[in-house]
Design a protein around this motif. Sequence first.
Motif, PDB file in Angstrom:
ATOM      1  N   LYS A  73      30.109  15.002  21.962  1.00 14.23           N
ATOM      2  CA  LYS A  73      30.815  14.431  23.116  1.00 14.23           C
ATOM      3  C   LYS A  73      30.412  12.982  23.388  1.00 14.23           C
ATOM      4  O   LYS A  73      31.057  12.299  24.164  1.00 14.23           O
ATOM      5  N   ILE A  74      29.348  12.531  22.761  1.00 13.44           N
ATOM      6  CA  ILE A  74      28.879  11.161  22.957  1.00 13.44           C
ATOM      7  C   ILE A  74      29.634  10.243  22.011  1.00 13.44           C
ATOM      8  O   ILE A  74      29.603  10.407  20.800  1.00 13.44           O
ATOM      9  N   LYS A  75      30.314   9.284  22.574  1.00 13.79           N
ATOM     10  CA  LYS A  75      31.052   8.303  21.774  1.00 13.79           C
ATOM     11  C   LYS A  75      30.451   6.926  22.035  1.00 13.79           C
ATOM     12  O   LYS A  75      30.437   6.449  23.165  1.00 13.79           O
ATOM     13  N   ILE A  76      29.936   6.303  20.999  1.00 16.38           N
ATOM     14  CA  ILE A  76      29.339   4.974  21.115  1.00 16.38           C
ATOM     15  C   ILE A  76      30.379   3.953  20.681  1.00 16.38           C
ATOM     16  O   ILE A  76      31.000   4.093  19.623  1.00 16.38           O
ATOM     17  N   SER A  77      30.559   2.938  21.495  1.00 16.10           N
ATOM     18  CA  SER A  77      31.582   1.942  21.204  1.00 16.10           C
ATOM     19  C   SER A  77      31.183   1.079  20.003  1.00 16.10           C
ATOM     20  O   SER A  77      30.013   0.997  19.630  1.00 16.10           O
ATOM     21  N   LEU A  78      32.171   0.438  19.437  1.00 11.75           N
ATOM     22  CA  LEU A  78      31.935  -0.466  18.312  1.00 11.75           C
ATOM     23  C   LEU A  78      31.018  -1.610  18.732  1.00 11.75           C
ATOM     24  O   LEU A  78      30.135  -2.023  17.987  1.00 11.75           O
ATOM     25  N   TYR A  79      31.200  -2.090  19.968  1.00 14.75           N
ATOM     26  CA  TYR A  79      30.363  -3.169  20.483  1.00 14.75           C
ATOM     27  C   TYR A  79      28.897  -2.736  20.551  1.00 14.75           C
ATOM     28  O   TYR A  79      28.000  -3.477  20.144  1.00 14.75           O
ATOM     29  N   ASP A  80      28.638  -1.525  21.060  1.00 17.66           N
ATOM     30  CA  ASP A  80      27.262  -1.023  21.148  1.00 17.66           C
ATOM     31  C   ASP A  80      26.657  -0.806  19.762  1.00 17.66           C
ATOM     32  O   ASP A  80      25.482  -1.079  19.540  1.00 17.66           O
ATOM     33  N   ASN A  81      27.469  -0.311  18.845  1.00 16.99           N
ATOM     34  CA  ASN A  81      26.990  -0.153  17.467  1.00 16.99           C
ATOM     35  C   ASN A  81      26.609  -1.501  16.864  1.00 16.99           C
ATOM     36  O   ASN A  81      25.571  -1.642  16.222  1.00 16.99           O
ATOM     37  N   PHE A  82      27.444  -2.473  17.058  1.00 11.53           N
ATOM     38  CA  PHE A  82      27.192  -3.806  16.508  1.00 11.53           C
ATOM     39  C   PHE A  82      25.967  -4.444  17.157  1.00 11.53           C
ATOM     40  O   PHE A  82      25.165  -5.093  16.489  1.00 11.53           O
ATOM     41  N   LYS A  83      25.809  -4.270  18.472  1.00 13.60           N
ATOM     42  CA  LYS A  83      24.657  -4.809  19.183  1.00 13.60           C
ATOM     43  C   LYS A  83      23.360  -4.182  18.649  1.00 13.60           C
ATOM     44  O   LYS A  83      22.384  -4.889  18.403  1.00 13.60           O
ATOM     45  N   CYS A  84      23.364  -2.882  18.451  1.00 13.18           N
ATOM     46  CA  CYS A  84      22.194  -2.199  17.886  1.00 13.18           C
ATOM     47  C   CYS A  84      21.910  -2.699  16.476  1.00 13.18           C
ATOM     48  O   CYS A  84      20.754  -2.940  16.106  1.00 13.18           O
ATOM     49  N   TYR A  85      22.958  -2.878  15.697  1.00 11.00           N
ATOM     50  CA  TYR A  85      22.817  -3.380  14.328  1.00 11.00           C
ATOM     51  C   TYR A  85      22.173  -4.768  14.325  1.00 11.00           C
ATOM     52  O   TYR A  85      21.268  -5.050  13.531  1.00 11.00           O
TER      53      TYR A  85
END
Length: 112
Positions: A73-85
């Motif tokens: 149920k947890i959906k991580i946005s593309l922006y959050d993924n990129f920020k973590c990267y």
Amino acid sequence: MLPYATLQEAETAFGRSLTCAETLWFNYTANKSDYSLYCHAIPLLFLPSILVPLFYVLIELLFPIASYKIQPKIKISLYDNFKCYLVVTRTFVLIVAPTLLISYPSIKVRLI
């Protein structure tokens, strides 16, 4: 530095002729110092840490893999993924790579 001065010495020590890849590696490393060869570890560590997360993000964007996730149920946005990267990449560049370069003398002592 390699313990063999020539290709013939290496072939004699191995008891066979060297493969094409071994010959290329011998020619590439024959006159390089141990430290410069040790520095090759940085790209070998850096490339997987860049490519694997990008592969994961692409798979998550292109295919619905929510049912296979631990928390579907947890959906991580593309922006959050990129920020973590970017944070992970910056950490590697600013902390891990310099630590590897500085720690060479202690590793060399351990290997001897």
